[in-house]
Design a protein around this motif. Structure first.
Motif, mmCIF file in Angstrom:
data_model
loop_
_atom_site.group_PDB
_atom_site.id
_atom_site.type_symbol
_atom_site.label_atom_id
_atom_site.label_comp_id
_atom_site.label_asym_id
_atom_site.label_seq_id
_atom_site.Cartn_x
_atom_site.Cartn_y
_atom_site.Cartn_z
ATOM 1 N N LEU A 19 20.277 -90.639 -72.897
ATOM 2 C CA LEU A 19 20.765 -89.474 -72.156
ATOM 3 C C LEU A 19 19.612 -88.762 -71.463
ATOM 4 N N ASN A 20 18.479 -88.593 -72.133
ATOM 5 C CA ASN A 20 17.336 -87.918 -71.514
ATOM 6 C C ASN A 20 16.811 -88.702 -70.316
ATOM 7 N N TYR A 86 33.871 -76.939 -69.905
ATOM 8 C CA TYR A 86 32.625 -77.291 -69.229
ATOM 9 C C TYR A 86 31.902 -76.010 -68.860
ATOM 10 N N THR A 87 30.667 -75.844 -69.340
ATOM 11 C CA THR A 87 29.879 -74.645 -69.088
ATOM 12 C C THR A 87 28.448 -75.039 -68.713
ATOM 13 N N SER A 88 27.706 -74.075 -68.197
ATOM 14 C CA SER A 88 26.295 -74.319 -67.884
ATOM 15 C C SER A 88 25.588 -72.967 -67.770
ATOM 16 N N PRO A 89 24.242 -72.960 -67.943
ATOM 17 C CA PRO A 89 23.434 -74.085 -68.418
ATOM 18 C C PRO A 89 23.538 -74.221 -69.923
ATOM 19 N N HIS A 90 22.867 -75.212 -70.488
ATOM 20 C CA HIS A 90 22.842 -75.360 -71.932
ATOM 21 C C HIS A 90 21.612 -74.665 -72.495
ATOM 22 N N LEU A 91 21.614 -74.427 -73.792
ATOM 23 C CA LEU A 91 20.463 -73.800 -74.434
ATOM 24 C C LEU A 91 19.505 -74.850 -75.007
ATOM 25 N N ILE A 92 20.015 -75.738 -75.832
ATOM 26 C CA ILE A 92 19.159 -76.717 -76.502
ATOM 27 C C ILE A 92 19.481 -78.142 -76.044
ATOM 28 N N ARG A 93 20.757 -78.534 -76.131
ATOM 29 C CA ARG A 93 21.182 -79.908 -75.836
ATOM 30 C C ARG A 93 22.093 -79.928 -74.620
ATOM 31 N N PHE A 94 21.945 -80.941 -73.777
ATOM 32 C CA PHE A 94 22.820 -81.056 -72.615
ATOM 33 C C PHE A 94 24.284 -81.166 -73.033
ATOM 34 N N THR A 95 24.549 -81.793 -74.166
ATOM 35 C CA THR A 95 25.936 -81.995 -74.610
ATOM 36 C C THR A 95 26.660 -80.681 -74.887
ATOM 37 N N GLU A 96 25.917 -79.575 -74.989
ATOM 38 C CA GLU A 96 26.575 -78.270 -75.140
ATOM 39 C C GLU A 96 27.479 -77.976 -73.942
ATOM 40 N N VAL A 105 30.759 -83.395 -76.686
ATOM 41 C CA VAL A 105 31.065 -84.805 -76.444
ATOM 42 C C VAL A 105 29.868 -85.654 -76.862
ATOM 43 N N ALA A 106 30.127 -86.904 -77.174
ATOM 44 C CA ALA A 106 29.079 -87.810 -77.624
ATOM 45 C C ALA A 106 28.176 -88.205 -76.454
ATOM 46 N N GLU A 107 26.897 -88.415 -76.736
ATOM 47 C CA GLU A 107 25.963 -88.845 -75.699
ATOM 48 C C GLU A 107 26.401 -90.163 -75.069
ATOM 49 N N LEU A 136 30.820 -83.889 -61.931
ATOM 50 C CA LEU A 136 31.744 -85.013 -61.721
ATOM 51 C C LEU A 136 31.891 -85.855 -62.984
ATOM 52 N N ALA A 137 30.780 -86.108 -63.659
ATOM 53 C CA ALA A 137 30.815 -86.934 -64.862
ATOM 54 C C ALA A 137 31.659 -86.285 -65.951
#
Length: 465
Positions: A19-20, A86-96, A105-107, A136-137
């Protein structure tokens, strides 16, 4: 003369890409990090040929939109519905950023969605920004699941934001104030018009701002949206024990206060209930689900008070409007001998106005740098503090922390002070160890500051001994 080094094309992650690695790739595939417009995204969306299912809520606003999304999600989950958010931005992990029924959701699922978008992008020779691609994803991922409701938080503005490519069943505008003027316009009227761009003809348009710009009202009326205005179509009342919501045709009494703290949360909560009232024929919600939803809602970094001493408050606010409400929320916390602020801001934010809003509530400023193209150094922050009239002396809080760690005697700090640090993690470690337990620590100014403080707190917790 050395020959020019050819520009390297970004390398797409292979089949085993992490994912990174994907996120690093996505940051490099478009010429600008922010490039407002929906045309590119719609080309790829048509190629992917998908649509969201369930009732779609789109939430815009200068402040409060994340909390409003979280309340909607919590209530709908308590009512038994399957909800994508669906929200943004994340704090620690993109999956947030992508949750289904409150779970990230799973990576592996996100990577599969990235591969699907990348194929469509390549087939259409279309360039997408990081936010367009990831939006989109996540939307495609939601479309592959049978959802009863989808909650989409606008990233920037509204009219030209990527989430506005998807039609909404209910649009919410929480607040309108000055932020991102370079993209949205110089005043509340122009910014309000951008945020009102998420409204749709004949669909509910919930406006939670008590004094919205006229542009918001005018646009709603021009397109024939079903405009719900705070104080006209919905409202709230309450005392110290409970509160009540009143809408067009629905009342909810004896409600528990939302678990989210802050002076503005009843405005956000009432906007969320107005939105649910407006779609009650499709998503009926019983009173008990509303009560439980407010009691159980969580949204990190929004006037989040950590347990223990000294008291630590985390707040991702980063504009004058947020700072004004933060000031009120701090006043409602009771007495603390001194308030310390671990403070950092991005260069495109109005630090002077933010400091002005909090100056007489902060005794000790602990300044931290933020990296990157939009970062602001501690030297620049010192200049902003001076412009806001802060003339507090410097004090060696680092030395005090080191003395205490060695069992020595710390120096007596002045009534007010300013100190700069090399990083958020250094500031957090020093301040939490050097200040008296009865003092209050505010971590504020940016999502980046709060995220790095949360990581520093976890690193301290994991230290041996």
């Amino acid at each position: 003369m050395n020959p020019a080094v050819p520009e390297q094309k970004p390398v797409k992650p292979g089949a085993s890409g992490t994912l990174n690695e994907w996120l690093t790739y996505l940051e490099s595939i478009h010429s600008k990090p922010i490039d407002m417009g929906l045309d590119r995204l719609k080309v790829v969306q048509r190629q992917m040929n998908f649509a969201l299912n369930g009732v779609v809520f789109t939430v815009a606003g200068t402040n409060g939109k994340g909390s409003t999304c979280a309340m909607l999600e919590s209530i709908l989950i308590q009512a038994g519905y399957k909800v994508g958010m669906y929200t943004s931005p994340h704090l620690i992990r993109f999956t947030e950023r992508a949750r289904i029924n409150g779970e990230e959701v799973a990576e592996t699922d996100l990577i599969a969605a990235f591969e699907r978008v990348e194929q469509a992008r390549t087939d259409t020779s279309t360039s997408l920004t990081y936010f367009e691609f990831t939006t989109l994803a996540v939307a495609w991922l939601f479309s592959q699941t049978s959802l009863d409701a989808v909650i989409l938080e606008v990233g920037l503005g509204g009219r030209l934001d990527a989430v506005n490519a998807f039609d909404t069943d209910c649009a919410i505008c929480t607040s309108v104030d000055l932020d991102h003027q370079a993209f949205l316009g110089p005043d509340r009227e122009s910014i309000g018009r951008e945020k009102a761009g998420i409204f749709r003809p004949g669909k509910p348009a919930i406006v939670g701002d008590p004094k919205p710009p006229q542009s918001v009202i005018d646009h709603a009326e021009a397109i024939g949206a079903d405009l719900w205005m705070f104080a006209r179509d919905f409202n709230y009342s309450g005392d110290k024990q409970q509160w009540a919501y009143g809408g067009r045709s629905m009342r909810r009494a004896a409600l528990a206060y939302p678990a989210l703290r802050g002076t503005n949360q009843l405005l956000n909560a009432s906007a969320a209930l107005a939105a649910l009232e407006s779609v009650r024929d499709r998503l009926p919600v019983p009173a008990q689900s509303i009560r439980q939803g407010f009691l159980l809602v969580e949204w990190p970094g929004r006037f989040q008070v950590l347990p223990g001493q000294p008291t630590v408050v985390l707040d991702v606010g980063h504009n004058p409007h947020a700072a004004a409400h933060l000031r009120e929320s701090l006043d409602n916390m009771g007495f603390f001998p001194y308030t310390h602020c671990i403070f950092g801001m991005l260069a495109d934010k109005d630090a002077v106005a933010v400091v002005n809003a909090l100056n007489d509530r902060v005794d000790h400023w602990h300044l931290v740098p933020l990296e990157g193209d939009r970062g602001r150094s501690t030297e620049q922050l010192l200049q902003q503090l001076a412009q806001a009239g802060v003339d507090s002396p410097a004090f060696d809080w680092v030395g005090n922390s080191q003395a205490l760690a060695k069992g020595g005697i710390a120096k007596q700090p002045p009534e007010k002070s300013v100190q700069s640090y090399n990083s958020v993690s250094q500031a957090y470690a020093v301040v939490t160890s050097a200040v008296p337990p009865n003092d209050r620590i505010l971590v504020f100014g940016s999502f980046l500051v709060v995220a790095q403080a949360m990581q520093a707190k976890e690193a301290i917790r994991k230290r041996p001994g």
